[in-house]
Design an enzyme around this catalytic site. Structure first.
Site, PDB file in Angstrom:
ATOM      1  N   HIS A  44       0.870  -1.172   0.000  1.00  0.00           N
ATOM      2  CA  HIS A  44       0.000   0.000   0.000  1.00  0.00           C
ATOM      3  C   HIS A  44       0.912   1.229   0.000  1.00  0.00           C
ATOM      4  O   HIS A  44       1.510   1.568   1.018  1.00  0.00           O
ATOM      5  CB  HIS A  44      -0.889  -0.032   1.244  1.00  0.00           C
ATOM      6  CG  HIS A  44      -1.878   1.084   1.331  1.00  0.00           C
ATOM      7  ND1 HIS A  44      -3.133   0.914   1.854  1.00  0.00           N
ATOM      8  CD2 HIS A  44      -1.812   2.378   0.968  1.00  0.00           C
ATOM      9  CE1 HIS A  44      -3.782   2.065   1.810  1.00  0.00           C
ATOM     10  NE2 HIS A  44      -2.985   2.968   1.274  1.00  0.00           N
ATOM     11  N   ARG A  79      -8.260  15.121   1.786  1.00  0.00           N
ATOM     12  CA  ARG A  79      -7.979  15.746   3.082  1.00  0.00           C
ATOM     13  C   ARG A  79      -6.538  15.460   3.454  1.00  0.00           C
ATOM     14  O   ARG A  79      -5.823  14.760   2.731  1.00  0.00           O
ATOM     15  CB  ARG A  79      -8.897  15.166   4.160  1.00  0.00           C
ATOM     16  CG  ARG A  79      -8.844  13.636   4.213  1.00  0.00           C
ATOM     17  CD  ARG A  79      -9.627  13.063   5.363  1.00  0.00           C
ATOM     18  NE  ARG A  79      -9.810  11.639   5.283  1.00  0.00           N
ATOM     19  CZ  ARG A  79      -8.906  10.720   5.620  1.00  0.00           C
ATOM     20  NH1 ARG A  79      -7.717  11.114   6.043  1.00  0.00           N
ATOM     21  NH2 ARG A  79      -9.156   9.432   5.527  1.00  0.00           N
TER      22      ARG A  79
END
Length: 674
Positions: A212, A296
């Protein structure tokens, strides 16, 4: 327009991110307004802010998630801008619109960008058009169960179910076979609805050994965009990150540029502004696939700050105030290596279930140019059932990965927390595991190396027994010394702590519990002209021990081996910290026969404080071993209670929506006759 045009900003969040924003705003000369719920009246972010406004009850749905209350607080205090932090309202387009409608600057991307990435299925379609590589999957609008099941069958198992409006591992389930699909879909939909108010799903091929890797991007309102390199966030439990690092180990310049450019294309496709993160799955052949874009600031942003020397919160404020980006792509460089370890109130030995309680003792490592602690709590604060159980983020930096990893393990050793179970021991063992040290990373690292990481077998814990026993004896003698100090008869036998017996050896017997293992221990006091000595017996072993105790610091000599440890005490339980590990222990209270031997009969108990979400079977129903009986939720995480064996559920003691204390009996279960 300068960022100083913001005379005052409001932070629509709590915890460590609220404190982080307040620190940066203060550095820039900007005043701050905090908002708080009933549970956070005395919280650190409230104390730090220049002003604070109460916005409702402890559950986030009554306070932090009610955007009109946040807007009203900004209008009341004259705040010109709102920083949403992460979580809560940070990716809520209605909140962003409400800010705009009230002439308040939303410190984040435009509404359209949030909406575009708010649906994972819509985001996939946009990314495909922008030439960003995608994992094979179903991203359609038809949410019929049969359509989703057919897509999963066609893709081939394992597949991953993901909430289209989700994030942070919520509303996500791995499905390894066709027979598991329906239960996994129901659980993912339920968790997604509770967390995001939307239970739509997408189905993707599940890569079995992916990494990831995410790219930090930043855009201003003048069509300037940069990527601030990558973070490796592969080490996860429950699809949530545990330790992140930057840069990603083994990353080549060519692959970094390819992923960075793909991330910039993704952001430009939605006319992005502000801080954002594009998350990719990186396969072991160098192929990478778009997962999602978080519109964000990310929890793990500090590792990017450490390797680039840039304050990303300051960048957010400046960009929101209309300034151009503080740096161009050519001006950004990587220096050194950084790790972030997320410190949670949770029990790794019990499937990482969150725990609650009071932080009775809290002592982080000393901050420096190499060590940083981002937190929103203080000693004495409560970790409640209402919010995420993160206590702090421990961030370290050094000139290369090996040195940074040494910094991390040392800082984890120095971190002191008592009052509740935490993941500190787990993090230390994880960071010291051979696979992690070798950067052999993928999202299944913890499961694959479980035995190496979870050092909690009885044999492994035995090395802590003599230290714990020595501490208890020395603490007992210290109490006796203090008691006899004001006495006129310092030699009175009532102040003797050596287990003296007439015509008998001075031996004490007690039982220690370390984690879930119990150890009967004997300690014989041996008279000595010098320091007191003790013969400690346990598990068919005997050793000679000496030591002294001062202010919780234990210096011990065990059969000639000298070492130091420290101990924190809380209401009869203890935390023992050595150079290599931290364990919890307690004295086992003898059973005097007052406990009801009947116990709970065939009942099953709540694994943590939380809310009962749903009952999955009817009272009186026969069930098979492993069948799901009910679902509990705490701190944004679901836990399914399953049948321990074939049998019947005679009665449920709680209904959906009820708050349940950890350890409470949930139901009455009758085991089937063999």
């Amino acid at each position: 327009m300068s960022a100083k045009c913001f005379d005052k900003i409001l932070i629509a969040n709590r915890g460590e991110i609220a404190c982080r924003v307040i620190r940066t705003a203060r550095k820039m000369g900007i005043r701050t307004v905090a908002v708080y719920s009933d549970a956070d009246q005395g919280a650190l972010h409230v104390e730090m802010a220049d002003e604070a406004v109460h916005i409702g009850g402890a559950p986030s749905r009554d306070s932090y998630l009610v955007y009109q209350k946040v807007i009203d607080a900004a209008l009341k205090t004259g705040a010109q801008a709102i920083h949403p932090g992460y979580g809560f309202l940070s990716e809520n387009p209605r909140f962003c619109e409400a800010c705009r409608d009230n002439s308040i600057v939303f410190i984040g991307p435009p509404v359209a960008a949030i909406e575009a990435m708010g649906s994972k299925s819509a985001a996939k379609q946009i990314m495909e058009a922008a030439g960003v590589p995608l994992v094979p999957g179903y991203h359609g609008n038809d949410q019929d169960r049969d359509v989703l099941k057919s897509a999963a069958d066609d893709i081939g198992y394992p597949v991953l179910l993901k909430a289209v409006a989700g994030g942070g591992g919520k509303g996500m389930r791995q499905v390894w076979s066709s027979g598991e699909f329906d239960e996994a879909l129901a659980a993912a939909r339920r968790e997604a609805m509770n967390g995001f108010g939307n239970d739509d799903m997408l189905v993707e091929k599940y890569l079995t050994q992916p990494r990831h890797v995410e790219i930090q991007v930043f855009f201003d309102g003048h069509d300037n965009g940069v990527y601030l390199f990558e973070r490796d966030c592969s080490v996860q439990r429950r699809h949530q990150k545990v330790i992140e690092e930057a840069p990603a180990p083994g990353m080549t310049e060519a692959l970094r540029a390819a992923m960075g450019e793909a991330a910039l294309r993704a952001a430009r496709a939605i006319n992005y502004e502000g801080a954002g993160t594009v998350e990719f799955l990186l396969d072991n052949d160098g192929s990478f696939y778009f997962m999602e874009m978080n519109t964000r600031l990310q929890v793990e942003h500090p590792v990017t700050e450490m390797i680039t020397g840039r304050d990303l919160v300051e960048w957010q404020l400046r960009v929101a105030a209309g300034e151009i980006l503080p740096a161009t792509q050519d001006e950004l460089t990587i220096t050194g290596h950084a790790f972030e370890a997320r410190i949670y109130a949770e029990d790794p030995d019990n499937d990482f279930l969150p725990v609650t309680g009071i932080l009775s003792f809290l002592e982080p490592p000393e901050p420096s140019a190499h060590v940083r602690v981002d937190t929103g709590v203080l000693q004495g604060d409560e970790v409640s059932v209402y919010y995420d159980p993160m206590i702090a983020k421990l961030i370290v930096w050094d000139e290369n990965r090996d040195k940074a990893l040494q910094r991390l393990t040392r800082a984890l050793r120095e971190y002191r927390i008592s009052g509740m179970t935490t993941n500190l021991d787990f993090l230390y063992n994880l960071a010291n595991s051979a696979a992690f040290r070798a950067a052999d990373l993928d999202t299944g690292l913890i499961e694959k190396h479980h035995g190496q990481i979870f050092h909690n077998t009885q044999g492994e814990l035995e090395q802590e027994v003599p230290l714990a026993a020595l501490y208890l004896i020395l603490a007992q003698e210290r109490v006796a010394q203090r008691a006899r100090a004001p006495s006129g008869d310092a030699n009175s036998p009532w102040f003797d702590a050596s287990a003296w017996r007439l015509n008998e050896t001075n031996v004490q017997h007690f039982e220690l519990a370390i984690h879930d293992h119990h150890y009967p221990v004997s300690v014989e006091h041996i008279d000595s002209a010098d320091d007191a000595r003790y013969r400690i017996g346990f598990s068919d072993k005997t050793l000679l021990a000496q030591g002294n105790l001062k202010d919780g610091e234990l210096r011990a000599n065990l059969d000639g081996y000298q070492l130091r440890a420290s101990v924190a005490e809380h209401e009869g339980s203890f935390s023992l910290y050595t150079q290599d590990s931290a364990v919890s222990f307690r004295l086992v209270t003898p059973d005097r026969g007052n406990v009801n031997d009947g116990g709970l009969g065939g009942g099953l108990t709540a694994p943590m404080n939380g809310t009962l979400v749903t009952l999955l079977v009817e009272a009186g129903s026969p069930v098979k071993a492993g069948d799901a009986l009910l679902v509990m939720e705490a701190m944004k995480m679901e836990h399914t209670i399953r049948a321990p064996s074939d049998g019947s559920v005679l009665a449920f003691y709680y209904q959906a929506g009820d708050l349940v204390d950890g350890g409470a009996a949930l139901l009455d279960f009758e085991v089937s006759e063999p």
